[in-house]
Design a protein around this motif. Sequence first.
Motif, PDB file in Angstrom:
ATOM      1  N   TYR A 100      10.806 -42.494 125.697  1.00  0.00           N
ATOM      2  CA  TYR A 100      11.653 -43.611 125.343  1.00  0.00           C
ATOM      3  C   TYR A 100      13.145 -42.855 124.952  1.00  0.00           C
ATOM      4  O   TYR A 100      14.085 -43.607 124.946  1.00  0.00           O
ATOM      5  CB  TYR A 100      11.370 -44.597 124.742  1.00  0.00           C
ATOM      6  CG  TYR A 100      10.210 -45.384 124.959  1.00  0.00           C
ATOM      7  CD1 TYR A 100       9.698 -45.481 126.172  1.00  0.00           C
ATOM      8  CD2 TYR A 100       9.132 -45.897 123.905  1.00  0.00           C
ATOM      9  CE1 TYR A 100       8.504 -46.354 126.569  1.00  0.00           C
ATOM     10  CE2 TYR A 100       7.921 -46.686 124.019  1.00  0.00           C
ATOM     11  CZ  TYR A 100       7.694 -46.817 125.430  1.00  0.00           C
ATOM     12  OH  TYR A 100       6.503 -47.465 125.805  1.00  0.00           O
ATOM     13  N   ARG A 101      13.095 -41.740 124.679  1.00  0.00           N
ATOM     14  CA  ARG A 101      14.306 -41.083 124.095  1.00  0.00           C
ATOM     15  C   ARG A 101      14.657 -41.409 122.790  1.00  0.00           C
ATOM     16  O   ARG A 101      15.710 -41.691 122.490  1.00  0.00           O
ATOM     17  CB  ARG A 101      15.385 -41.185 124.903  1.00  0.00           C
ATOM     18  CG  ARG A 101      15.281 -40.351 126.444  1.00  0.00           C
ATOM     19  CD  ARG A 101      16.424 -40.241 127.142  1.00  0.00           C
ATOM     20  NE  ARG A 101      17.367 -39.295 126.747  1.00  0.00           N
ATOM     21  CZ  ARG A 101      17.394 -38.156 127.135  1.00  0.00           C
ATOM     22  NH1 ARG A 101      16.644 -37.552 127.796  1.00  0.00           N
ATOM     23  NH2 ARG A 101      18.382 -37.421 126.671  1.00  0.00           N
ATOM     24  N   PRO A 114      17.024 -46.153 119.079  1.00  0.00           N
ATOM     25  CA  PRO A 114      17.393 -45.555 120.169  1.00  0.00           C
ATOM     26  C   PRO A 114      18.711 -46.025 120.700  1.00  0.00           C
ATOM     27  O   PRO A 114      19.519 -45.399 121.253  1.00  0.00           O
ATOM     28  CB  PRO A 114      16.359 -45.939 121.412  1.00  0.00           C
ATOM     29  CG  PRO A 114      15.084 -46.198 120.610  1.00  0.00           C
ATOM     30  CD  PRO A 114      15.547 -46.636 119.085  1.00  0.00           C
ATOM     31  N   ALA A 140      14.653 -48.595 127.006  1.00  0.00           N
ATOM     32  CA  ALA A 140      14.345 -47.614 128.172  1.00  0.00           C
ATOM     33  C   ALA A 140      14.486 -48.124 129.324  1.00  0.00           C
ATOM     34  O   ALA A 140      14.493 -47.548 130.393  1.00  0.00           O
ATOM     35  CB  ALA A 140      13.443 -46.818 127.705  1.00  0.00           C
ATOM     36  N   ARG A 199       9.249 -39.441 123.131  1.00  0.00           N
ATOM     37  CA  ARG A 199       9.889 -38.872 124.107  1.00  0.00           C
ATOM     38  C   ARG A 199      10.295 -39.549 125.271  1.00  0.00           C
ATOM     39  O   ARG A 199      11.431 -39.376 125.801  1.00  0.00           O
ATOM     40  CB  ARG A 199       9.229 -37.715 124.044  1.00  0.00           C
ATOM     41  CG  ARG A 199       9.128 -36.512 123.039  1.00  0.00           C
ATOM     42  CD  ARG A 199       8.202 -35.403 123.023  1.00  0.00           C
ATOM     43  NE  ARG A 199       8.232 -34.543 121.926  1.00  0.00           N
ATOM     44  CZ  ARG A 199       9.240 -33.744 121.511  1.00  0.00           C
ATOM     45  NH1 ARG A 199      10.306 -33.654 122.192  1.00  0.00           N
ATOM     46  NH2 ARG A 199       8.999 -33.060 120.448  1.00  0.00           N
ATOM     47  N   ASP A 235      13.710 -33.110 126.668  1.00  0.00           N
ATOM     48  CA  ASP A 235      14.963 -33.278 126.874  1.00  0.00           C
ATOM     49  C   ASP A 235      15.768 -32.271 126.896  1.00  0.00           C
ATOM     50  O   ASP A 235      15.373 -30.952 126.630  1.00  0.00           O
ATOM     51  CB  ASP A 235      15.501 -34.103 125.299  1.00  0.00           C
ATOM     52  CG  ASP A 235      14.789 -35.408 125.340  1.00  0.00           C
ATOM     53  OD1 ASP A 235      14.543 -36.023 126.153  1.00  0.00           O
ATOM     54  OD2 ASP A 235      14.648 -35.749 124.013  1.00  0.00           O
ATOM     55  N   GLN A 275      22.222 -41.326 118.802  1.00  0.00           N
ATOM     56  CA  GLN A 275      21.107 -40.942 119.613  1.00  0.00           C
ATOM     57  C   GLN A 275      21.542 -40.601 120.981  1.00  0.00           C
ATOM     58  O   GLN A 275      20.897 -39.983 121.646  1.00  0.00           O
ATOM     59  CB  GLN A 275      20.111 -41.979 119.652  1.00  0.00           C
ATOM     60  CG  GLN A 275      19.276 -42.371 118.420  1.00  0.00           C
ATOM     61  CD  GLN A 275      18.273 -41.101 118.300  1.00  0.00           C
ATOM     62  OE1 GLN A 275      18.458 -40.362 117.446  1.00  0.00           O
ATOM     63  NE2 GLN A 275      17.106 -41.145 119.079  1.00  0.00           N
ATOM     64  N   ARG A 298      22.879 -38.337 123.489  1.00  0.00           N
ATOM     65  CA  ARG A 298      23.264 -36.891 123.754  1.00  0.00           C
ATOM     66  C   ARG A 298      23.721 -36.452 125.041  1.00  0.00           C
ATOM     67  O   ARG A 298      22.873 -36.772 125.855  1.00  0.00           O
ATOM     68  CB  ARG A 298      22.032 -36.024 123.325  1.00  0.00           C
ATOM     69  CG  ARG A 298      21.609 -36.149 121.833  1.00  0.00           C
ATOM     70  CD  ARG A 298      20.627 -35.109 121.137  1.00  0.00           C
ATOM     71  NE  ARG A 298      19.583 -35.007 122.261  1.00  0.00           N
ATOM     72  CZ  ARG A 298      18.347 -35.664 121.933  1.00  0.00           C
ATOM     73  NH1 ARG A 298      18.269 -36.484 121.156  1.00  0.00           N
ATOM     74  NH2 ARG A 298      17.637 -35.481 122.856  1.00  0.00           N
ATOM     75  N   GLU A 343      15.425 -28.688 124.596  1.00  0.00           N
ATOM     76  CA  GLU A 343      14.277 -28.461 123.749  1.00  0.00           C
ATOM     77  C   GLU A 343      13.836 -27.110 124.325  1.00  0.00           C
ATOM     78  O   GLU A 343      14.048 -26.555 125.459  1.00  0.00           O
ATOM     79  CB  GLU A 343      13.367 -29.681 124.098  1.00  0.00           C
ATOM     80  CG  GLU A 343      13.827 -30.777 123.482  1.00  0.00           C
ATOM     81  CD  GLU A 343      12.697 -31.951 123.548  1.00  0.00           C
ATOM     82  OE1 GLU A 343      12.055 -32.187 122.565  1.00  0.00           O
ATOM     83  OE2 GLU A 343      12.220 -32.357 124.638  1.00  0.00           O
TER      84      GLU A 343
END
Length: 238
Positions: A54-55, A69, A15, A52, A181, A74, A76, A184
């Motif tokens: 670091y996605r 990740p 990240a 969350r 994100d 992953q 999106r 959500e």
Amino acid sequence: MDSIAKRALAARKFAKMTQKQAEVVSGVKQSSISKIERGDVSRSMSVLALARAYRADPNWLDTGDGPAPWDEDQIRQARDRANEPPGPYRVTHTPPSIPSFNPRTPGTVPLISWADAANWDSHEISQQPHAERWIPCIAHHSLQSYALRVRGDSMTSPSGQLKSYPPGSIVFVDTSLRTPDDGERIIAKLEDSDEVTFKVFKQDDGRRWLLPLNPKHEPVRTPFTVLGTVVGKWEDED
């Protein structure tokens, strides 16, 4: 990677965050992040917040099971629709009217009013919430979480492909998750009116807005503050 420590370090590096930057984004103290990455903490409520930030897939960060990740699936892209991003979201049947658990029974959260949700950051309300009752939360959550009864039909979806939230259903809100994100479901406060609302969070090219699932309602494009992310709901059996 066979430990949370290794996965947490790798996810933060991917990240491109320092521990201090991760603290700002996730709300997890730098000292706690350091302990997790050293392996001094095997399991922690902070893992979800870091995932969350670091996605990353929370299940991967916690257990090693699932996509990392850097895996292609992953990635999106924001879309102008109510997409449903993968995550630890849980749905189950409506709880019975009884029993009501004792306040702060482990694993439970208070079912509160929308007025208290608007002022949850008040120490008095968050520490001594005026709960209708305490109910078990079905999803992984922080200690600063609560439940709300959905009001209105703006989040009632006409499509079976989307999660739908009819009036009276119960959603679980984690207030430690304030950097959602795209796609959500969140609880937000509109800055021009202080109204608290439940909508889909949308962002694209630096723009943020709130999207209802019901097409009869218009998107909200006025400034807002994220109060928390919806991590699960009780769903009627019918």
